[in-house]
Design an enzyme around this catalytic site. Structure first.
Site, PDB file in Angstrom:
ATOM      1  N   HIS A 185       0.814  -1.209   0.000  1.00 61.46           N
ATOM      2  CA  HIS A 185       0.000   0.000   0.000  1.00 61.46           C
ATOM      3  C   HIS A 185       0.850   1.263   0.000  1.00 61.46           C
ATOM      4  CE1 HIS A 185      -3.479  -2.554   1.634  1.00 61.46           C
ATOM      5  NE2 HIS A 185      -3.529  -2.443   0.339  1.00 61.46           N
TER       6      HIS A 185
ATOM      7  N   ARG B  68       8.555  -6.656 -27.171  1.00 58.66           N
ATOM      8  CA  ARG B  68       9.169  -7.533 -28.175  1.00 58.66           C
ATOM      9  C   ARG B  68      10.336  -8.251 -27.490  1.00 58.66           C
ATOM     10  NH1 ARG B  68       7.597  -2.889 -31.589  1.00 58.66           N
ATOM     11  NH2 ARG B  68       6.507  -3.673 -33.428  1.00 58.66           N
TER      12      ARG B  68
ATOM     13  N   ARG C 276       5.235 -10.588 -25.281  1.00 59.07           N
ATOM     14  CA  ARG C 276       5.081 -11.421 -26.481  1.00 59.07           C
ATOM     15  C   ARG C 276       6.240 -12.403 -26.545  1.00 59.07           C
ATOM     16  NH1 ARG C 276       5.190  -8.745 -32.377  1.00 59.07           N
ATOM     17  NH2 ARG C 276       7.431  -8.770 -32.014  1.00 59.07           N
TER      18      ARG C 276
ATOM     19  N   GLU D  42      -1.642 -11.406 -37.482  1.00 58.66           N
ATOM     20  CA  GLU D  42      -0.732 -10.759 -38.429  1.00 58.66           C
ATOM     21  C   GLU D  42      -0.524 -11.589 -39.689  1.00 58.66           C
ATOM     22  OE1 GLU D  42       2.870  -9.902 -36.265  1.00 58.66           O
ATOM     23  OE2 GLU D  42       2.982 -11.915 -35.445  1.00 58.66           O
TER      24      GLU D  42
ATOM     25  N   ASN E 180       1.809  -4.429 -39.302  1.00 66.47           N
ATOM     26  CA  ASN E 180       3.025  -4.458 -40.126  1.00 66.47           C
ATOM     27  C   ASN E 180       3.087  -5.785 -40.875  1.00 66.47           C
ATOM     28  OD1 ASN E 180       3.557  -2.117 -38.714  1.00 66.47           O
ATOM     29  ND2 ASN E 180       4.951  -3.095 -37.277  1.00 66.47           N
ATOM     30  N   ASP E 181       2.948  -6.868 -40.127  1.00 67.70           N
ATOM     31  CA  ASP E 181       3.016  -8.170 -40.783  1.00 67.70           C
ATOM     32  C   ASP E 181       1.733  -8.501 -41.525  1.00 67.70           C
ATOM     33  OD1 ASP E 181       5.601  -9.288 -40.470  1.00 67.70           O
ATOM     34  OD2 ASP E 181       5.224  -9.299 -38.307  1.00 67.70           O
TER      35      ASP E 181
ATOM     36  N   ARG F 158       8.143  -6.232 -45.919  1.00 61.20           N
ATOM     37  CA  ARG F 158       8.100  -4.964 -45.167  1.00 61.20           C
ATOM     38  C   ARG F 158       9.460  -4.298 -45.068  1.00 61.20           C
ATOM     39  NH1 ARG F 158       6.793  -7.024 -38.979  1.00 61.20           N
ATOM     40  NH2 ARG F 158       7.841  -5.145 -38.273  1.00 61.20           N
TER      41      ARG F 158
ATOM     42  N   CYS G 284      -1.370  -3.075 -32.574  1.00 61.36           N
ATOM     43  CA  CYS G 284      -0.017  -2.671 -32.170  1.00 61.36           C
ATOM     44  C   CYS G 284       0.919  -2.471 -33.359  1.00 61.36           C
ATOM     45  CB  CYS G 284       0.579  -3.688 -31.192  1.00 61.36           C
ATOM     46  SG  CYS G 284       0.783  -5.318 -31.879  1.00 61.36           S
TER      47      CYS G 284
HETATM   48  C1  PEP Z   1       3.366  -6.126 -36.424  1.00 61.24           C
HETATM   49  O1  PEP Z   1       3.664  -7.067 -37.151  1.00 61.24           O
HETATM   50  O2  PEP Z   1       2.609  -5.203 -36.762  1.00 61.24           O
HETATM   51  C2  PEP Z   1       3.907  -6.060 -35.056  1.00 61.24           C
HETATM   52  C3  PEP Z   1       3.474  -5.190 -34.183  1.00 61.24           C
HETATM   53  O3  PEP Z   1       4.920  -6.905 -34.727  1.00 61.24           O
HETATM   54  P1  PEP Z   1       6.423  -6.722 -35.239  1.00 61.24           P
HETATM   55  O4  PEP Z   1       6.523  -5.338 -35.843  1.00 61.24           O
HETATM   56  O5  PEP Z   1       7.295  -6.921 -34.065  1.00 61.24           O
HETATM   57  O6  PEP Z   1       6.572  -7.805 -36.266  1.00 61.24           O
HETATM   58 MG    MG Z   2       4.720  -8.773 -36.410  1.00 64.20          MG
END
Ligand code: PEP
Ligand code: MG
Length: 590
Positions: A205, A309, A345, A442, A465-466, A476, A513
Site C-alpha cells: 500500500h 518484443r 510477447r 498478423e 506491419n506483418d 516490409r 499494435c
Molecule cells: C506487427 O507485425 O505489426 C507487429 C506489431 O509486430 P512486429 O513489428 O514486431 O513484427
Molecule cells: Mg509482427
C-alpha cells in the site's frame, strides 16, 4: 539487492559515486536530497521480564494509550487534501488492523495472563500474525505482512518512547525499514522528496500511495538503514530502482537533467484514459523493448505496456538466455509498470531476426518464424513460458504469441502452457493462474480464422506491419516494394473489419499494435472498425490520446462503411483526408 560502485545509466554513460544500491523500482521519478534514516526499534531493546500481577492493569493502559496514539497518527494522514480515493481506503484499513479484536485480545491476554510487558505482548502477537500470512499462497495477502510489521514497529517505538523528532524534512529522502501508506502521506505533507526502504513489495500500500502522490521510491534495499548514514547525499532513481550514495558533482548534474526531462514529460502527459466525444474509453499502451523503456513510457502517460518484443533481449545477447535471466528481465518490466498491465510477447525470431544457430531458409519470413520456431524448439518455448508465468505473480502480465496461422498451433501452445503451469504448481512457485492469453493477428489466415481462434484466447492484438506484408505479399523491409506495402490498402482494412466484428461478437478484446496505430489520420477509421486499444512507441502517446478525444464513434462507424467501398489505398487516403478536414482538424499524413 545488488551493490556496486559505478553505473551505466540508460544512455550508456558511466559516472562515479561512492556506492550504488539496487532494489526494486517502486515509484518513478528522480529525487536528489539528503538522507533521513529512521532506525527501527531492535528486538533486543525489549525487556523480557515478567510483570507482577498488580502491575498488569497499568501495562494494559500503556498498550491502549500507545494504540490510541498510533490511531491518531493514521487518522491525521487522512486529512491530506491530495489523497486519492484508493489511498484513503488503504489508510482506513490500517485503522481496522490497529483495532482488530483478535490482535487486541491476544495482546491483552499476553499481558494479563502471561505477565508480558506491553511491548513484548505487542511484538509477539504481531509476529505470530506476520508468520501466518507470510505462509499464504496469495502474493497480495503475503504483501500485507509488511504493513503488520510496520505497525508492530510503530507500537513498540511508541511504547519504548524511542521516537525522535526528525527535524526539517523538506527536500529530504526518508530511509526506513518499511513504511505504511499513512507514513508516505504524512512525509509527503512535510515536503519529503523520496523514499528508500529495506522491505516491502511493489504491490504494498505504501508503494501504491507513493505512486499516486508521484514521490520517487526504491524498495527492497536490505540493510539500507545501516548502510546509509544520516545526512549523506542520495540520488533515488525510482524509475530504475537505483540509489546512488554520495554521488559526485558530474553525476548530480546528469541526474538533474534526467529529472528535468522526466518532469517535462510528466507535465505534457495526460494520465487520464483517452475518451471519445461520446464517452468510450480507449487504453493507449506503449510498445517497449526493455525494462529501461518502461519509465519513459509511463512519463508519456501510457496506460500500460501493450507489446514487449522479447526477442530484443536475444538480439542484444545473441543467445537464448536461461530462465532466471529472462525471469529477472520480465519481472523488472512488470514491476516498473505495476499496477498497469504488461503484454509479454514470446520470442518472434525468424524472418529478419535471425540468431546464430537458427536454420538457414531461402524465405525466412515464410519459414520457421515466431510461434512456428517456438513449437519447433519446445525446450526454448518451455523455458520462456516458465519465466513469463513466474513474472506474472503480480497479476499484471499478459501473454501474447506471434505469427499464428493455424488452430493446431494454438492447441499445442495451450497444452504447453498448461504443462508449465502444472510444473510451477508442483514447485509451489507463485504465478497468475488466470494469466490472460492472446494472439497476434498478423497473417491473413489468422484473420480469416478469427472465429475459431477467438474461442481459445482472451484477446487479439493486430500486428498491421506483418498483416500488411503477408496480405499484400510485399516484404516490409524492401524499398523496392515499399509502394505496395500500404497499411491502408482496402484488403488489409477488410481483414481488420472481419477480426473486430468477430471479437465483438465473441466478447474478446481487440487491440492494434502495428505502425498503423501511429497514423493519426487513420485513428477515426480504426475506432469505427472497433479497435478497443492501441499500442504505440511512447512518444506517440500524448498525440494519440488527444486525437481520440476529438472522435465520435457514430461518425467513425459511418467512415468504415465508406472505406470498405474503396478499391485502393489512394481512395482510402482521400476519404480520411476529407473526414479530418470536415472535422475541422489538421490532417496528419499516414
Ligand atoms: C506487427 O507485425 O505489426 C507487429 C506489431 O509486430 P512486429 O513489428 O514486431 O513484427
Ligand atoms: Mg509482427
Amino acid at each position: 539487492m545488488t551493490m556496486d560502485s559505478d553505473v551505466d545509466d540508460s544512455r550508456g554513460k558511466s559516472f562515479p559515486f561512492r556506492l550504488r544500491l539496487h532494489g526494486s523500482a517502486a515509484s518513478s521519478g528522480i529525487a536528489i536530497g539528503r538522507a533521513v534514516v529512521i532506525a527501527p526499534p531492535h528486538a533486543r531493546l525489549l525487556n523480557w521480564r515478567t510483570v507482577a500481577s498488580d502491575e498488569r492493569p497499568r501495562e494494559i493502559e500503556r498498550y491502549r494509550t500507545a494504540r490510541a496514539q498510533l490511531l491518531a497518527s493514521i487518522r491525521a494522514s487522512l486529512s491530506s487534501a491530495r489523497l486519492v480515493e484508493d489511498a484513503r481506503a488503504i489508510i482506513e484499513s490500517y485503522e481496522l488492523i490497529a483495532t482488530d479484536p483478535t490482535i487486541e485480545d491476544a495482546v491483552e491476554t499476553g499481558i494479563l495472563r502471561d505477565g508480558m510487558p506491553a511491548e513484548v505482548a505487542v511484538s509477539t502477537t504481531y509476529a505470530a500474525h506476520i508468520r501466518a500470512i507470510a505462509e499464504s499462497s496469495d502474493p497480495f495477502l503475503r504483501e500485507r505482512r509488511f504493513e503488520l510489521e510496520n505497525m508492530r514497529q510503530k507500537l513498540v517505538t511508541i511504547l519504548l518512547s524511542l521516537f525522535t523528532p526528525v527535524g526539517e524534512l523538506e527536500g529530504r529522502i526518508i530511509v526506513a525499514p518499511s513504511l505504511l501508506a499513512s507514513d508516505v502521506v504524512h512525509y509527503h505533507s512535510r515536503g519529503v522528496a523520496g523514499f528508500v526502504t529495506e522491505i516491502g513489495g511493489i504491490t504494498s500500500h505504501a508503494c501504491i500511495v507513493a505512486r499516486s502522490l508521484e514521490i520517487p521510491a526504491v524498495i527492497g534495499i536490505r540493510n539500507a538503514t545501516t548502510i546509509i548514514a544520516n545526512d549523506v547525499l542520495l540520488i533515488v532513481d525510482g524509475s530504475r530502482g537505483n540509489v546512488l550514495v554520495e554521488p559526485d558533482e558530474q553525476t548530480i548534474e546528469h541526474y538533474r537533467q534526467l529529472q528535468f526531462e522526466y518532469r517535462q514529460h510528466r507535465r505534457a502527459a495526460d494520465d487520464t484514459l483517452a475518451t471519445t466525444l461520446d464517452g468510450k474509453t480507449i487504453p493507449i499502451y506503449a510498445s517497449v523493448d526493455s525494462p529501461d523503456d518502461v519509465p519513459l513510457a509511463l512519463s508519456y502517460g501510457a496506460d500500460g505496456v501493450g507489446l514487449v518484443r522479447t526477442e530484443m533481449l536475444l538480439v542484444r545477447l545473441q543467445h537464448f538466455p536461461n530462465e532466471e535471466e529472462q525471469y529477472r528481465w520480465y519481472r523488472a518490466i512488470a514491476e516498473r509498470a505495476y499496477p498497469k498491465p504488461v503484454t509479454l510477447r514470446v520470442f518472434d525470431v525468424g524472418s529478419d531476426k535471425i540468431l546464430h544457430g537458427m536454420p538457414h531458409e531461402a524465405n525466412p519470413a515464410l519459414g520457421l518464424r515466431g510461434l512456428r520456431f517456438m513449437l519447433h524448439r519446445k525446450d526454448i518455448f518451455r523455458t520462456q513460458l516458465r519465466a513469463i508465468l513466474r513474472a506474472s505473480e503480480l497479476r499484471n502480465v499478459r501473454l501474447l504469441v506471434p505469427m499464428v496461422t493455424a488452430i493446431e498451433e494454438l492447441s499445442a501452445t495451450i497444452e504447453l502452457i498448461e504443462y508449465v503451469k502444472s510444473e510451477l504448481r508442483a514447485e509451489r512457485a507463485p504465478f497468475d493462474e488466470h494469466l490472460p492469453f492472446g494472439i497476434m493477428i498478423e497473417t491473413p489466415a489468422a484473420a480469416l480464422l478469427a472465429e475459431h481462434l477467438a474461442q481459445h484466447v482472451n484477446f487479439f492484438s493486430v500486428g498491421t506491419n506483418d498483416l500488411t506484408q503477408y496480405t499484400l505479399a510485399a516484404d516490409r523491409t524492401s524499398d523496392l516494394v515499399a509502394h505496395i506495402f500500404d497499411q491502408l490498402n482496402p484488403a488489409v482494412l477488410q481483414l481488420l473489419v472481419h477480426v473486430a466484428t468477430v471479437a465483438r461478437r465473441q466478447e474478446i478484446e481487440v487491440e492494434l499494435c502495428g505502425d498503423l496505430a501511429t497514423f493519426l489520420a487513420a485513428t477515426e477509421l480504426l475506432i469505427g472498425i472497433g479497435i478497443g486499444a492501441f499500442s504505440v512507441a511512447p512518444s506517440y502517446i500524448p498525440a494519440l490520446k488527444e486525437r481520440i478525444g476529438s472522435i465520435h464513434t457514430e461518425r467513425a462507424r459511418s467512415l468504415v462503411a465508406r472505406a470498405l467501398g474503396c478499391s485502393d489505398s489512394v481512395a482510402v487516403r482521400a476519404l480520411l483526408r476529407d473526414s479530418t478536414l470536415t472535422n475541422g482538424e489538421q490532417h496528419t499524413q499516414p
